[in-house]
Design a protein around this motif. Structure first.
Motif, PDB file in Angstrom:
ATOM      1  N   LEU A  60     -11.048  -9.308  -9.500  1.00 58.29           N
ATOM      2  CA  LEU A  60     -11.040  -8.477  -8.305  1.00 58.29           C
ATOM      3  C   LEU A  60      -9.636  -8.526  -7.718  1.00 58.29           C
ATOM      4  O   LEU A  60      -9.123  -9.604  -7.413  1.00 58.29           O
ATOM      5  N   ASP A  61      -8.992  -7.375  -7.602  1.00 58.42           N
ATOM      6  CA  ASP A  61      -7.639  -7.260  -7.060  1.00 58.42           C
ATOM      7  C   ASP A  61      -7.743  -6.591  -5.692  1.00 58.42           C
ATOM      8  O   ASP A  61      -7.986  -5.389  -5.597  1.00 58.42           O
ATOM      9  N   LEU A  62      -7.565  -7.395  -4.634  1.00 58.55           N
ATOM     10  CA  LEU A  62      -7.674  -6.898  -3.263  1.00 58.55           C
ATOM     11  C   LEU A  62      -6.296  -6.519  -2.729  1.00 58.55           C
ATOM     12  O   LEU A  62      -5.329  -7.223  -2.983  1.00 58.55           O
ATOM     13  N   PHE A  63      -6.233  -5.451  -1.953  1.00 58.04           N
ATOM     14  CA  PHE A  63      -4.964  -4.895  -1.481  1.00 58.04           C
ATOM     15  C   PHE A  63      -4.108  -4.584  -2.718  1.00 58.04           C
ATOM     16  O   PHE A  63      -2.959  -4.989  -2.811  1.00 58.04           O
ATOM     17  N   SER A  64      -4.674  -3.858  -3.648  1.00 57.27           N
ATOM     18  CA  SER A  64      -4.056  -3.675  -4.965  1.00 57.27           C
ATOM     19  C   SER A  64      -2.772  -2.856  -4.946  1.00 57.27           C
ATOM     20  O   SER A  64      -1.976  -2.958  -5.887  1.00 57.27           O
ATOM     21  N   GLY A  65      -2.553  -2.052  -3.935  1.00 59.65           N
ATOM     22  CA  GLY A  65      -1.293  -1.313  -3.831  1.00 59.65           C
ATOM     23  C   GLY A  65      -1.018  -0.475  -5.063  1.00 59.65           C
ATOM     24  O   GLY A  65      -1.847   0.321  -5.492  1.00 59.65           O
ATOM     25  N   THR A  66       0.135  -0.685  -5.682  1.00 58.18           N
ATOM     26  CA  THR A  66       0.530   0.092  -6.866  1.00 58.18           C
ATOM     27  C   THR A  66      -0.318  -0.237  -8.090  1.00 58.18           C
ATOM     28  O   THR A  66      -0.253   0.458  -9.089  1.00 58.18           O
ATOM     29  N   GLY A  67      -1.076  -1.324  -8.016  1.00 58.45           N
ATOM     30  CA  GLY A  67      -1.865  -1.737  -9.176  1.00 58.45           C
ATOM     31  C   GLY A  67      -1.089  -2.616 -10.134  1.00 58.45           C
ATOM     32  O   GLY A  67      -1.545  -2.901 -11.243  1.00 58.45           O
ATOM     33  N   ASN A  68       0.067  -3.079  -9.708  1.00 60.21           N
ATOM     34  CA  ASN A  68       0.924  -3.943 -10.503  1.00 60.21           C
ATOM     35  C   ASN A  68       0.128  -5.085 -11.150  1.00 60.21           C
ATOM     36  O   ASN A  68       0.196  -5.301 -12.360  1.00 60.21           O
ATOM     37  N   LEU A  69      -0.663  -5.812 -10.344  1.00 59.43           N
ATOM     38  CA  LEU A  69      -1.427  -6.951 -10.876  1.00 59.43           C
ATOM     39  C   LEU A  69      -2.649  -6.489 -11.659  1.00 59.43           C
ATOM     40  O   LEU A  69      -2.985  -7.078 -12.689  1.00 59.43           O
ATOM     41  N   SER A  70      -3.305  -5.435 -11.206  1.00 58.27           N
ATOM     42  CA  SER A  70      -4.456  -4.901 -11.945  1.00 58.27           C
ATOM     43  C   SER A  70      -4.047  -4.499 -13.356  1.00 58.27           C
ATOM     44  O   SER A  70      -4.738  -4.810 -14.339  1.00 58.27           O
ATOM     45  N   LEU A  71      -2.920  -3.814 -13.454  1.00 55.67           N
ATOM     46  CA  LEU A  71      -2.423  -3.385 -14.764  1.00 55.67           C
ATOM     47  C   LEU A  71      -2.045  -4.578 -15.633  1.00 55.67           C
ATOM     48  O   LEU A  71      -2.294  -4.587 -16.835  1.00 55.67           O
ATOM     49  N   GLU A  72      -1.486  -5.606 -15.014  1.00 56.47           N
ATOM     50  CA  GLU A  72      -1.119  -6.827 -15.754  1.00 56.47           C
ATOM     51  C   GLU A  72      -2.364  -7.516 -16.314  1.00 56.47           C
ATOM     52  O   GLU A  72      -2.395  -7.911 -17.480  1.00 56.47           O
ATOM     53  N   VAL A 132     -11.568  -5.070 -14.227  1.00 48.37           N
ATOM     54  CA  VAL A 132     -10.642  -5.252 -13.113  1.00 48.37           C
ATOM     55  C   VAL A 132     -11.044  -4.266 -12.021  1.00 48.37           C
ATOM     56  O   VAL A 132     -10.936  -3.053 -12.203  1.00 48.37           O
ATOM     57  N   ILE A 133     -11.538  -4.813 -10.916  1.00 48.51           N
ATOM     58  CA  ILE A 133     -11.915  -3.998  -9.765  1.00 48.51           C
ATOM     59  C   ILE A 133     -10.746  -4.044  -8.791  1.00 48.51           C
ATOM     60  O   ILE A 133     -10.331  -5.120  -8.360  1.00 48.51           O
ATOM     61  N   SER A 134     -10.209  -2.869  -8.446  1.00 44.12           N
ATOM     62  CA  SER A 134      -9.030  -2.769  -7.592  1.00 44.12           C
ATOM     63  C   SER A 134      -9.390  -2.058  -6.301  1.00 44.12           C
ATOM     64  O   SER A 134      -9.939  -0.953  -6.339  1.00 44.12           O
ATOM     65  N   VAL A 135      -9.058  -2.700  -5.175  1.00 43.52           N
ATOM     66  CA  VAL A 135      -9.438  -2.164  -3.869  1.00 43.52           C
ATOM     67  C   VAL A 135      -8.197  -2.005  -3.001  1.00 43.52           C
ATOM     68  O   VAL A 135      -7.433  -2.954  -2.823  1.00 43.52           O
ATOM     69  N   ASP A 136      -8.019  -0.812  -2.459  1.00 41.46           N
ATOM     70  CA  ASP A 136      -6.922  -0.565  -1.529  1.00 41.46           C
ATOM     71  C   ASP A 136      -7.337   0.560  -0.590  1.00 41.46           C
ATOM     72  O   ASP A 136      -8.087   1.456  -0.983  1.00 41.46           O
ATOM     73  N   LYS A 137      -6.845   0.507   0.648  1.00 44.63           N
ATOM     74  CA  LYS A 137      -7.223   1.547   1.612  1.00 44.63           C
ATOM     75  C   LYS A 137      -6.346   2.788   1.527  1.00 44.63           C
ATOM     76  O   LYS A 137      -6.673   3.815   2.101  1.00 44.63           O
ATOM     77  N   SER A 138      -5.232   2.721   0.780  1.00 41.37           N
ATOM     78  CA  SER A 138      -4.363   3.882   0.626  1.00 41.37           C
ATOM     79  C   SER A 138      -4.858   4.743  -0.529  1.00 41.37           C
ATOM     80  O   SER A 138      -4.839   4.317  -1.685  1.00 41.37           O
ATOM     81  N   VAL A 139      -5.256   5.954  -0.211  1.00 42.52           N
ATOM     82  CA  VAL A 139      -5.750   6.854  -1.251  1.00 42.52           C
ATOM     83  C   VAL A 139      -4.639   7.182  -2.244  1.00 42.52           C
ATOM     84  O   VAL A 139      -4.888   7.343  -3.446  1.00 42.52           O
ATOM     85  N   ARG A 140      -3.388   7.237  -1.795  1.00 42.51           N
ATOM     86  CA  ARG A 140      -2.270   7.515  -2.699  1.00 42.51           C
ATOM     87  C   ARG A 140      -2.084   6.373  -3.695  1.00 42.51           C
ATOM     88  O   ARG A 140      -1.808   6.613  -4.875  1.00 42.51           O
ATOM     89  N   CYS A 141      -2.236   5.137  -3.237  1.00 45.46           N
ATOM     90  CA  CYS A 141      -2.138   3.990  -4.152  1.00 45.46           C
ATOM     91  C   CYS A 141      -3.268   4.027  -5.172  1.00 45.46           C
ATOM     92  O   CYS A 141      -3.043   3.812  -6.371  1.00 45.46           O
ATOM     93  N   VAL A 142      -4.473   4.292  -4.706  1.00 46.28           N
ATOM     94  CA  VAL A 142      -5.636   4.342  -5.595  1.00 46.28           C
ATOM     95  C   VAL A 142      -5.448   5.424  -6.655  1.00 46.28           C
ATOM     96  O   VAL A 142      -5.710   5.207  -7.838  1.00 46.28           O
ATOM     97  N   HIS A 143      -4.959   6.603  -6.255  1.00 52.75           N
ATOM     98  CA  HIS A 143      -4.730   7.687  -7.223  1.00 52.75           C
ATOM     99  C   HIS A 143      -3.657   7.310  -8.240  1.00 52.75           C
ATOM    100  O   HIS A 143      -3.802   7.601  -9.427  1.00 52.75           O
ATOM    101  N   PHE A 144      -2.585   6.649  -7.787  1.00 51.30           N
ATOM    102  CA  PHE A 144      -1.531   6.232  -8.723  1.00 51.30           C
ATOM    103  C   PHE A 144      -2.098   5.264  -9.759  1.00 51.30           C
ATOM    104  O   PHE A 144      -1.879   5.429 -10.957  1.00 51.30           O
ATOM    105  N   LEU A 145      -2.849   4.259  -9.309  1.00 47.91           N
ATOM    106  CA  LEU A 145      -3.414   3.278 -10.239  1.00 47.91           C
ATOM    107  C   LEU A 145      -4.415   3.940 -11.181  1.00 47.91           C
ATOM    108  O   LEU A 145      -4.412   3.672 -12.389  1.00 47.91           O
ATOM    109  N   LYS A 146      -5.249   4.800 -10.652  1.00 47.75           N
ATOM    110  CA  LYS A 146      -6.233   5.501 -11.495  1.00 47.75           C
ATOM    111  C   LYS A 146      -5.527   6.311 -12.581  1.00 47.75           C
ATOM    112  O   LYS A 146      -5.931   6.295 -13.741  1.00 47.75           O
ATOM    113  N   ASP A 147      -4.441   6.990 -12.213  1.00 45.07           N
ATOM    114  CA  ASP A 147      -3.665   7.771 -13.189  1.00 45.07           C
ATOM    115  C   ASP A 147      -3.020   6.879 -14.240  1.00 45.07           C
ATOM    116  O   ASP A 147      -3.032   7.190 -15.429  1.00 45.07           O
TER     117      ASP A 147
END
Length: 184
Positions: free
Chosen positions: A48-60, A69-84
């Protein structure tokens, strides 16, 4: 920012400008994964990656074959970047959630092998993260919670606190579900 290990080793991450993030530095991330690889096998872990931001750690974690890997962030732009990024690199084990981390933790019921939290350093609720994780039993039997925070902040008053590792202005505080005398 780059992926430092696993099948995507060397991949440079180029998030869009203006994201509300403070990514973990490559130096600190490398130190963290050196600690982890000497303690646990990341392959197959539920993370579980909390405050995942860019997804740097999720991707690692996904690059190193964590099973989920469950990634949680309140920024929709960050979530879209990681999803992409996950889609581009075939990392189907990454699931993203656009949510407030504290609300997510209050509703979550499934345990994780490793929980990593990288909240904004000025967030006053950082000590609540460990309290919520342990009160909700969100770690598996030998699970680890890692919170990244400012080095001047002290989180050692939680009973599951294990140790703090400092890397300049940033620190990682480690909490174990079972404090069994083994240091990280």
């Amino acid at each position: 920012m780059r992926i430092i290990g696993g099948r995507l080793k060397g991949l440079r991450l180029n998030p869009p400008k203006g994201l509300p993030v403070r990514p973990t530095t490559d130096l600190a991330k490398e130190a963290l994964f050196n600690i982890l690889q000497n303690q646990i096998d990341i392959e197959g872990l539920r993370v579980l990656d909390l405050f995942s931001g860019t997804g740097n750690l999720s991707l690692e974690f996904a690059s190193r074959d964590a099973s989920e890997v469950i990634s949680v962030d309140k920024s929709v732009r960050c979530v879209h970047f990681l999803k992409d990024m996950a889609r581009q690199h075939g990392l189907e084990q990454i699931k993203t959630y656009n949510a407030d981390v504290f609300k997510f933790l209050e509703l979550e019921t499934e345990p994780y092998d490793l929980i990593f939290a990288d909240p904004p350093y000025d967030l006053s609720r950082i000590p609540e993260i460990a309290k919520l994780v342990f009160s909700k039993n969100l770690l598996s039997a030998d699970g680890i919670l890692i919170i990244e925070h400012q080095s001047m902040q002290n989180l050692s008053n939680h009973p599951a606190f294990s140790e703090q590792r400092k890397y300049g202005h940033s620190s990682f505080s480690f909490f174990r579900n079972e404090i069994n005398g083994n240091d990280l």
